[in-house]
Design a protein around this motif. Structure first.
Motif, short mmCIF file in Angstrom:
data_model
loop_
_atom_site.label_atom_id
_atom_site.label_comp_id
_atom_site.label_asym_id
_atom_site.label_seq_id
_atom_site.Cartn_x
_atom_site.Cartn_y
_atom_site.Cartn_z
N PHE A 334 1.12 -1.71 0.41
CA PHE A 334 -0.07 -0.39 -0.07
C PHE A 334 0.59 1.35 -0.17
CE2 PHE A 334 -3.06 -3.50 1.34
CZ PHE A 334 -3.97 -2.42 0.96
N LEU A 335 0.86 2.39 -0.52
CA LEU A 335 0.75 3.46 -1.24
C LEU A 335 0.09 4.51 -0.05
CD1 LEU A 335 2.54 5.38 -3.61
CD2 LEU A 335 1.86 6.55 -2.00
N PRO A 336 0.25 4.93 1.29
CA PRO A 336 -1.00 5.59 1.93
C PRO A 336 -1.20 6.49 1.19
CG PRO A 336 0.36 5.11 3.06
CD PRO A 336 1.38 4.75 1.74
N ASP A 337 -2.29 7.54 0.48
CA ASP A 337 -1.91 8.38 0.36
C ASP A 337 -3.26 9.44 0.92
OD1 ASP A 337 -0.93 9.70 -1.33
OD2 ASP A 337 -1.87 8.91 -3.17
N HIS A 338 -3.92 8.23 1.86
CA HIS A 338 -5.01 8.94 2.90
C HIS A 338 -5.58 7.30 3.56
CE1 HIS A 338 -5.69 11.71 -0.55
NE2 HIS A 338 -5.93 10.45 -1.15
N ASP A 339 -6.36 8.00 5.04
CA ASP A 339 -7.00 7.32 5.51
C ASP A 339 -7.50 5.75 5.18
OD1 ASP A 339 -9.25 8.50 4.90
OD2 ASP A 339 -9.78 8.59 6.88
N ARG A 340 -7.92 5.93 4.13
CA ARG A 340 -8.53 5.03 3.13
C ARG A 340 -7.22 3.83 3.49
NH1 ARG A 340 -9.74 7.06 -3.18
NH2 ARG A 340 -11.22 5.61 -2.93
N ASP A 341 -6.70 4.29 2.81
CA ASP A 341 -5.14 2.81 2.42
C ASP A 341 -5.27 2.39 4.05
OD1 ASP A 341 -4.33 3.91 -0.42
OD2 ASP A 341 -3.97 5.93 0.85
N TYR A 342 -5.13 3.42 4.80
CA TYR A 342 -5.09 1.97 6.47
C TYR A 342 -6.39 1.52 6.53
CZ TYR A 342 -1.17 4.44 6.63
OH TYR A 342 -0.02 6.27 6.63
#
Length: 480
Positions: A334-342
């Protein structure tokens, strides 16, 4: 008689004045000698360091664009706080990577100097790493030497440092060659590429909350962060090439193929060559079925953000993209751009629906298969993304109102992550100077020109690939 007495008195006064002056002069000299004898050392700016590293080569695009930027990383605190989710022997470490005046060691060497504080030899470290599942050894903080004026706050050229010894003794690996190239002063061998459970402390959350998007934890509350990253709690999560011990077959070097989706791969016949590497990295709309002869069939590491994944499934469904590659050897990064990735990552690890946000209620097995487990999930560390932006891809966009959304492209992050974890890297399907001769993607049914957007600087990335290729750090596929 009185005149003679007056003359004698005058002589005594002159002698006394001379004596007092001499004593005063001696006192001043003594005071000055107690101070430092050397001249004060002034730090070089970040851009000056970059220019000095490449005096004998063509100036790369990222340096030309930013040659007028004078930034200085702020000093790091000397206070250490034990991790809240690990043994007390581990402490988080922040190391300010700065360069001092001419004649002093560059930032990369300063990192190595700190790592030498360990009492173990490199050989012992390597042997222990290959057999141990313990987390990375974290080093104590070290304050900045001779701090200068602070840099723009959104830059944040200060990073956590993990002591993760290499997995191989490759005699000609990237880590051993990079110091001899123009990239030596920028390359940090101890930068954490991936984040995991032991990185979540209140201190680190406070530090990284200053940076938005992929560059930090801005907008992500501490409770969500802890609950999410707690599932990334094994060596498979913090080590990129977690199964190397099982697949090495006695090899001295780890060979990685990093495959972009560029149209240059169409009719390349590079599929067999790509699959012959130890690991194969892919990203976003990586369509394999029907294109195996050109792009190969294996995928060991798939890089994406939740946003790029959803966009790829919408945009390239007609071309045959159904979702991420599914195989036993595939890891999902995962490349976490936003909390939606977490949130999506946590749902995938726990086999539960996404609890809130854009993907609320969605079943992650739709994307990663029913057999996905936490050991197959990884997530890039925001320090790593910010480090790539600051030291490799510092674009003009950082001087605009779009600075908060600018970041390295997903493909660039994937390729530079391989550069920091593999011994040898071959890159396929990445943008080259003749990019106008090829369609945007290798699977396009008709010609589509490459699109350029403000959140990435693809031309700068293209120049960087040329630089890395010329330095011998990657092998970039280009048409003859």
């Amino acid at each position: 008689m009185s005149s003679m007495t007056g003359m004698a008195l005058q002589k005594r006064l002159v002698v006394c004045a001379v004596a007092v002056s001499a004593l005063l002069l001696v006192y001043i000299l003594c005071v000055n000698l107690e101070g430092p004898l050397s001249l004060p050392v002034m730090p070089l700016s970040f851009s000056q360091v970059l220019r000095s590293d490449s005096q004998n080569s063509g100036e790369p695009l990222d340096r030309q664009i930013n040659s007028d930027q004078r930034t200085h990383p702020p000093p790091a605190s000397t206070r250490t706080v034990p991790h809240e989710h690990t043994r007390a022997t581990h402490t988080p470490t922040l190391k300010t990577q700065t360069s001092t005046a001419a004649g002093h060691k560059p930032a990369e060497n300063n990192v190595l100097d700190v790592s030498k504080s360990s009492s173990r030899s490199d050989a012992v470290d390597k042997a222990k790493t290959r057999t141990s599942t313990k987390g990375p050894t974290m080093q104590p903080r070290r304050p900045t030497q001779a701090p200068g004026p602070t840099e723009p706050p959104f830059i944040g050229d200060t990073y956590m440092s993990d002591n993760v010894p290499p997995q191989t003794d490759c005699p000609d690996g990237i880590r051993s060659r990079v110091a001899k190239t123009d990239f030596g002063g920028r390359f940090l061998k101890n930068i954490p590429v991936l984040q995991w459970a032991n990185h979540t402390t209140r201190e680190q959350h406070q530090r990284l909350s200053k940076y938005p998007g992929a560059h930090g934890w801005g907008g992500i509350d501490y409770k969500t962060l802890v609950e999410t990253l707690s599932v990334l709690n094994s060596s498979a999560n913090w080590r990129m090439l977690d199964d190397w011990k099982n697949r090495s077959n006695g090899s001295e070097c780890i060979r990685c193929a990093v495959v972009g989706n560029g149209g240059i791969l169409k009719d390349s016949k590079k599929g067999k060559e790509i699959d012959g590497h130890d690991y194969v990295f892919r990203t976003n709309g990586a369509i394999i079925k029907g294109f195996e002869q050109d792009v190969g069939s294996r995928t060991t590491h798939y890089t994406f953000s939740t946003n790029t994944l959803m966009n790829s499934m919408r945009s390239y469904a007609g071309a045959g993209y159904k979702g991420p590659p599914l195989s036993e050897e595939t890891r999902y990064i995962f490349l976490p751009d936003h909390d939606r990735d977490y949130l999506l990552m946590k749902a995938a690890a726990t086999h539960t629906p996404v609890e809130r946000g854009n993907e609320r209620g969605k079943d992650p097995s739709k994307y990663f298969g029913k057999d996905v487990s936490a050991r197959k999930l990884k997530m890039y560390h925001p320090d790593f993304i910010r480090y790539l932006r600051n030291r490799f891809l510092r674009s003009k966009a950082l001087k605009t109102k779009y600075k908060d959304i600018y970041r390295p492209s997903t493909g660039a992050t994937m390729l530079l992550a391989a550069l920091h974890t593999c011994d040898q890297v071959s890159a396929y399907g990445f943008m080259t100077p003749d990019y106008k001769n090829y369609s945007d993607h290798y699977y396009d049914r008709s010609y589509h020109s490459v699109g350029f957007f403000i959140n990435h600087d693809l031309r700068m990335e293209m120049t960087l690939w040329q630089q890395l290729h010329q330095a011998g750090l990657i092998q970039l596929y280009m048409h003859k």
